[in-house]
Design an enzyme around this catalytic site. Structure first.
Site, PDB file in Angstrom:
ATOM      1  N   MET A 240       0.644  -1.277   0.317  1.00  0.00           N
ATOM      2  CA  MET A 240       0.143   0.099   0.122  1.00  0.00           C
ATOM      3  C   MET A 240       0.710   1.035   0.389  1.00  0.00           C
ATOM      4  SD  MET A 240      -2.410  -1.034  -0.196  1.00  0.00           S
ATOM      5  CE  MET A 240      -3.915   0.644  -0.196  1.00  0.00           C
ATOM      6  N   GLU A 241       2.277   1.201   0.849  1.00  0.00           N
ATOM      7  CA  GLU A 241       2.837   2.026   0.585  1.00  0.00           C
ATOM      8  C   GLU A 241       3.388   2.700  -1.098  1.00  0.00           C
ATOM      9  OE1 GLU A 241       6.980   3.752   2.798  1.00  0.00           O
ATOM     10  OE2 GLU A 241       5.966   1.870   3.826  1.00  0.00           O
TER      11      GLU A 241
END
Length: 379
Positions: A240-241
């Site tokens: 996600m990052e």
């Protein structure tokens, strides 16, 4: 994949907010080397910009992933890298595991106030001797009844000076390597927690700290998800990052190229505008083309993610492509501006300093290549 009128309206709202509320304050924040994250995040939360894909029961918006894509793309238009990084840590790096794996009690205590801006979150993984090699972390938590007692240190932690709580990856058993880790929420007011602000080459307005845990005692109930599954949960959070980070690069690159083109049109060298230099024109075209390709690739990732596909490989490629691209663009823009671009007060100097981090933070370029070779079965 197509954007709806709601996505378009959201983009316009975000862009206007950045132009009116964020960019006019960037110089002030850079001078102070700090941003009032609680105030800004709380203001953005009121407008529905925070927790876009999170459960409305905890203050999220319950929106689809394209809204996150739009948000990240528009954050690329901010006049420095500090705010997009700090905000990205809060919404896309420190909270996904809590939302996905946390208990109802943990979500109400920590996620809900994070989604209103009442609290600021940080993610603590990297250590002085363990950055890219997550398996090498040494910070450990010893169980004492219903509590964890944490000792160790974390390095280069974004938002740590202002954070109200951290999602800490720590060892909770004697198993080595990737085993025996857990994600634990640690409130920063807990006795034994200390943070020292670090000075950096760029991202001056984003606070980054060296954290020490000296017998920090928190409830075992603060464990996110299953004890011993922290590494696996963190790997998912890394995806996600990296996705969020890659999404914002094309807009930032295109804005930098546009500003440099405007300068080159006005700048006379040897009796003609810099744009008449064929070498510079070709370089500009090549960089702009790569930005367009990355934007298209990012949007394909978003569509596949919404369809439920495993996008780990594609996100890794996007991150690997974004870092070198923005580095080359920053260097080229500064070169075109010449001596003036080298001055500290210019946007080119700040862009050069801030964007250098992408090839290091969130997984270095070399780590991305290692991950790809492993996914493809080459190593």
């Amino acid at each position: 994949m197509t954007f709806s009128s709601e996505h378009d309206d959201f983009r316009s709202t975000i862009r206007r907010y950045i132009e009116e509320k964020i960019n006019p304050r960037v110089d002030e924040w850079e001078r102070e080397q700090m941003m009032p994250l609680h105030d800004v995040v709380a203001d953005m939360a009121k407008l529905g910009f925070v927790g876009l894909e999170y459960d409305p029961e905890y203050g999220g918006q319950g929106a689809d992933h394209l809204f996150t894509l739009v948000l990240a793309e528009e954050l690329g238009r901010v006049d420095h890298g500090s705010f997009p990084m700090a905000f990205g840590v809060h919404v896309a790096m420190a909270t996904p595991s809590l939302h996905k794996h946390g208990s109802d009690e943990l979500k109400r205590e920590f996620l809900a106030p994070a989604l209103t801006g009442e609290q600021i979150a940080a993610i603590a993984v990297t250590e002085p001797d363990a950055g890219s090699d997550v398996a090498g972390i040494k910070t450990h938590a010893r169980r004492d009844g219903d509590d964890w007692v944490i000792n160790g240190s974390k390095m280069f932690i974004t938002n740590s000076v202002q954070a109200d709580w951290l999602c800490v990856l720590t060892r909770t058993s004697g198993e080595g390597g990737y085993a025996g880790m857990s994600q634990i929420i640690v409130p920063t007011k807990t006795p034994g927690y200390e943070v020292r602000k670090l000075d950096k080459l760029g991202m001056h307005a984003s606070d980054t700290g060296l954290i020490t845990f000296d017998d920090v005692r928190v409830p075992v109930a603060n464990t996110i998800g299953e004890i011993g599954r922290g590494f696996q949960q963190q790997m998912s959070q890394f995806v996600m990052e990296r996705m969020f980070g890659a999404y914002g690069i094309p807009a930032g690159v295109n804005r930098a190229l546009q500003r440099t083109k405007e300068y080159a049109l006005a700048r006379q060298v040897f009796g003609k505008p810099l744009t008449k230099n064929q070498h510079l024109a070709y370089q500009y075209a090549g960089l702009a083309a790569r930005a367009d390709m990355l934007e298209t690739y990012n949007r394909d990732i978003a569509g596949r993610y919404m369809a439920g596909e495993d996008v780990t490989r594609k996100v890794t490629i996007a991150k690997l492509s974004a870092g070198p691209l923005v580095r080359e663009v920053a260097d080229w823009c500064l070169q075109v501006h010449g001596g003036m671009g080298y001055m500290t007060e210019t946007w080119t100097s700040r862009f050069f300093r801030d964007q250098r981090l992408l090839s290091i933070g969130g997984g270095a370029d070399e780590v991305m290549m290692r991950v790809l070779s492993q996914i493809d079965g080459f190593s």
